[in-house]
Scaffold this motif. Structure first.
Motif, mmCIF file in Angstrom:
data_model
loop_
_atom_site.group_PDB
_atom_site.id
_atom_site.type_symbol
_atom_site.label_atom_id
_atom_site.label_comp_id
_atom_site.label_asym_id
_atom_site.label_seq_id
_atom_site.Cartn_x
_atom_site.Cartn_y
_atom_site.Cartn_z
ATOM 1 N N ARG A 1 43.360 60.002 32.182
ATOM 2 C CA ARG A 1 43.938 58.664 32.284
ATOM 3 C C ARG A 1 44.968 58.483 31.172
ATOM 4 N NH1 ARG A 1 40.793 52.799 32.580
ATOM 5 N NH2 ARG A 1 42.694 51.514 32.674
ATOM 6 N N VAL A 2 46.188 58.156 31.562
ATOM 7 C CA VAL A 2 47.276 57.970 30.602
ATOM 8 C C VAL A 2 47.841 56.570 30.779
ATOM 9 C CG1 VAL A 2 49.426 58.883 29.684
ATOM 10 C CG2 VAL A 2 47.820 60.428 30.824
ATOM 11 N N GLU A 3 47.876 55.801 29.684
ATOM 12 C CA GLU A 3 48.415 54.446 29.679
ATOM 13 C C GLU A 3 49.641 54.394 28.771
ATOM 14 O OE1 GLU A 3 47.353 51.849 31.400
ATOM 15 O OE2 GLU A 3 45.489 52.660 32.227
ATOM 16 N N THR A 4 50.440 53.352 28.953
ATOM 17 C CA THR A 4 51.631 53.157 28.129
ATOM 18 C C THR A 4 51.601 51.768 27.516
ATOM 19 O OG1 THR A 4 52.875 54.522 29.693
ATOM 20 C CG2 THR A 4 54.145 53.259 28.091
ATOM 21 N N GLY A 5 51.935 51.688 26.212
ATOM 22 C CA GLY A 5 52.065 50.400 25.542
ATOM 23 C C GLY A 5 53.310 50.394 24.677
ATOM 24 N N LEU B 1 44.950 47.786 24.842
ATOM 25 C CA LEU B 1 43.662 48.104 24.230
ATOM 26 C C LEU B 1 42.596 47.088 24.634
ATOM 27 C CD1 LEU B 1 44.953 49.175 20.709
ATOM 28 C CD2 LEU B 1 43.958 50.668 22.447
ATOM 29 N N GLU B 2 42.958 45.802 24.710
ATOM 30 C CA GLU B 2 42.005 44.781 25.143
ATOM 31 C C GLU B 2 41.547 45.047 26.579
ATOM 32 O OE1 GLU B 2 44.220 41.234 24.619
ATOM 33 O OE2 GLU B 2 44.147 41.327 22.422
ATOM 34 N N ARG B 3 42.483 45.413 27.427
ATOM 35 C CA ARG B 3 42.131 45.695 28.826
ATOM 36 C C ARG B 3 41.215 46.903 28.932
ATOM 37 N NH1 ARG B 3 44.989 49.017 32.032
ATOM 38 N NH2 ARG B 3 46.938 48.692 30.875
ATOM 39 N N LEU B 4 41.511 47.938 28.162
ATOM 40 C CA LEU B 4 40.666 49.128 28.198
ATOM 41 C C LEU B 4 39.251 48.813 27.714
ATOM 42 C CD1 LEU B 4 43.190 51.793 26.844
ATOM 43 C CD2 LEU B 4 42.380 51.544 29.199
ATOM 44 N N PRO C 1 49.921 52.081 12.725
ATOM 45 C CA PRO C 1 48.593 51.966 12.108
ATOM 46 C C PRO C 1 48.130 50.516 11.969
ATOM 47 C CG PRO C 1 49.879 53.604 10.958
ATOM 48 C CD PRO C 1 50.816 52.928 11.919
ATOM 49 N N ALA C 2 49.045 49.593 11.634
ATOM 50 C CA ALA C 2 48.661 48.188 11.488
ATOM 51 C C ALA C 2 48.160 47.614 12.814
ATOM 52 C CB ALA C 2 49.841 47.376 10.968
ATOM 53 N N VAL C 3 48.870 47.909 13.891
ATOM 54 C CA VAL C 3 48.451 47.428 15.214
ATOM 55 C C VAL C 3 47.096 48.007 15.591
ATOM 56 C CG1 VAL C 3 48.992 47.540 17.684
ATOM 57 C CG2 VAL C 3 50.794 47.002 16.041
ATOM 58 N N LEU C 4 46.889 49.291 15.323
ATOM 59 C CA LEU C 4 45.630 49.942 15.695
ATOM 60 C C LEU C 4 44.470 49.468 14.828
ATOM 61 C CD1 LEU C 4 46.867 53.592 16.389
ATOM 62 C CD2 LEU C 4 46.544 51.705 18.015
ATOM 63 N N LEU D 1 35.451 50.039 20.749
ATOM 64 C CA LEU D 1 36.514 50.952 21.177
ATOM 65 C C LEU D 1 36.871 51.883 20.026
ATOM 66 C CD1 LEU D 1 38.418 51.472 23.623
ATOM 67 C CD2 LEU D 1 40.080 50.002 22.482
ATOM 68 N N ARG D 2 36.633 53.163 20.219
ATOM 69 C CA ARG D 2 36.971 54.159 19.195
ATOM 70 C C ARG D 2 38.417 54.610 19.408
ATOM 71 N NH1 ARG D 2 31.570 55.599 20.578
ATOM 72 N NH2 ARG D 2 32.314 57.075 22.145
ATOM 73 N N ILE D 3 39.211 54.487 18.352
ATOM 74 C CA ILE D 3 40.650 54.769 18.455
ATOM 75 C C ILE D 3 41.019 55.857 17.459
ATOM 76 C CG2 ILE D 3 42.992 53.831 18.341
ATOM 77 C CD1 ILE D 3 41.734 51.029 18.720
#
Length: 248
Positions: free
Chosen positions: A37-41, A54-57, A83-86, A96-98
């Motif tokens: 599964r590949v998503e784009t943001g 990330l919220e949707r996932l 990094p700040a966004v993550l 959610l592990r990122i």
């Protein structure tokens, strides 16, 4: 056990060609690994924004994500913005592990993609030895990113070009047009310009404008097959990497 979702993070642009190119590259990566599964943001300008993806996932019950910066060098966006966004998302979505993957460059696959674009633009491989090459990047004030561009130019000098000059669309000099003229003055019979950028936009357009006196102008790297393979390579490397902490 499910494989982590690959989230490709692009900068975004008001230029619609940017998002279209990013989506084409992501689609090519999907085709190479159908079960992944590949998503784009996007960080800015385009939707969906990275936090919303990330919220949707997380709402779907996804537990693992590899966040891959669609960047060629480790500059401000890779070191600070992403990094700040993550970190912020990790604090809000503790289940959610990122993991943040490394940027795409440097890599031999990128050099292969550069040459692919040059040959597609009409460069005769047999004339490489009498052709000067301008390696045209977007530009950065980050010393690490600048050093990477300089090292790539040095590597390219050893692959058969008569001369290689880096150029920058912003932040640094020389500009593309200056590097083209320098190569001509140095005796290059032909000059080719290779944009070291992924997608179209304002800075790539500036590179193209500066290449008017060149004999060959390659297209941006875009959805080159080498880039799609590189996305998956960075994904696999990151799967065993360190988790993003919940606090910065």
């Amino acid at each position: 056990m499910r494989s982590p979702v690959l989230l490709v993070i692009a900068h975004g642009s008001r230029d619609p060609r940017h998002a279209a190119t990013v989506h084409a590259l992501v689609e090519r990566a999907r085709s190479l690994r159908p079960g992944l599964r590949v998503e784009t943001g996007f960080l800015d300008f385009n939707a969906p924004a990275v936090p919303r993806v990330l919220e949707r996932l997380a709402a779907e019950g996804v537990e693992d994500v590899v966040a891959l910066p669609l960047l060629l060098t480790r500059a401000f966006h890779a070191k600070a913005d992403i990094p700040a966004v993550l970190h912020e998302a990790s604090a809000r979505l503790p289940r959610l592990r990122i993991r943040q993957a490394e940027v795409l460059g440097p890599s031999p696959l990128l050099l292969s993609a550069l040459e692919r674009r040059l040959y597609e633009a009409g460069l005769d491989p047999s004339r490489k030895g009498s052709t000067g090459l301008v390696l045209a990047s977007a530009g950065s004030t980050d010393p690490e990113a600048i050093a990477v561009i300089a090292e790539i130019a040095r590597e390219l000098r050893h692959t058969g070009w008569c001369a290689v000059r880096p150029a920058f669309a912003s932040a640094l000099l020389p500009r593309t047009e200056d590097a083209v003229r320098e190569l001509r003055a140095g005796g290059a019979r032909r000059v080719a310009v290779a944009p070291y950028v992924i997608a179209p936009g304002r800075l790539p357009d500036r590179i193209a404008a500066g290449a008017r006196e060149a004999d060959v102008l390659a297209d941006v790297l875009g959805p080159a097959p080498e880039l799609a393979r590189l996305l998956l390579e960075r994904y696999h490397q990151a799967r065993v990497g360190r988790l993003v902490a919940a606090t910065a």
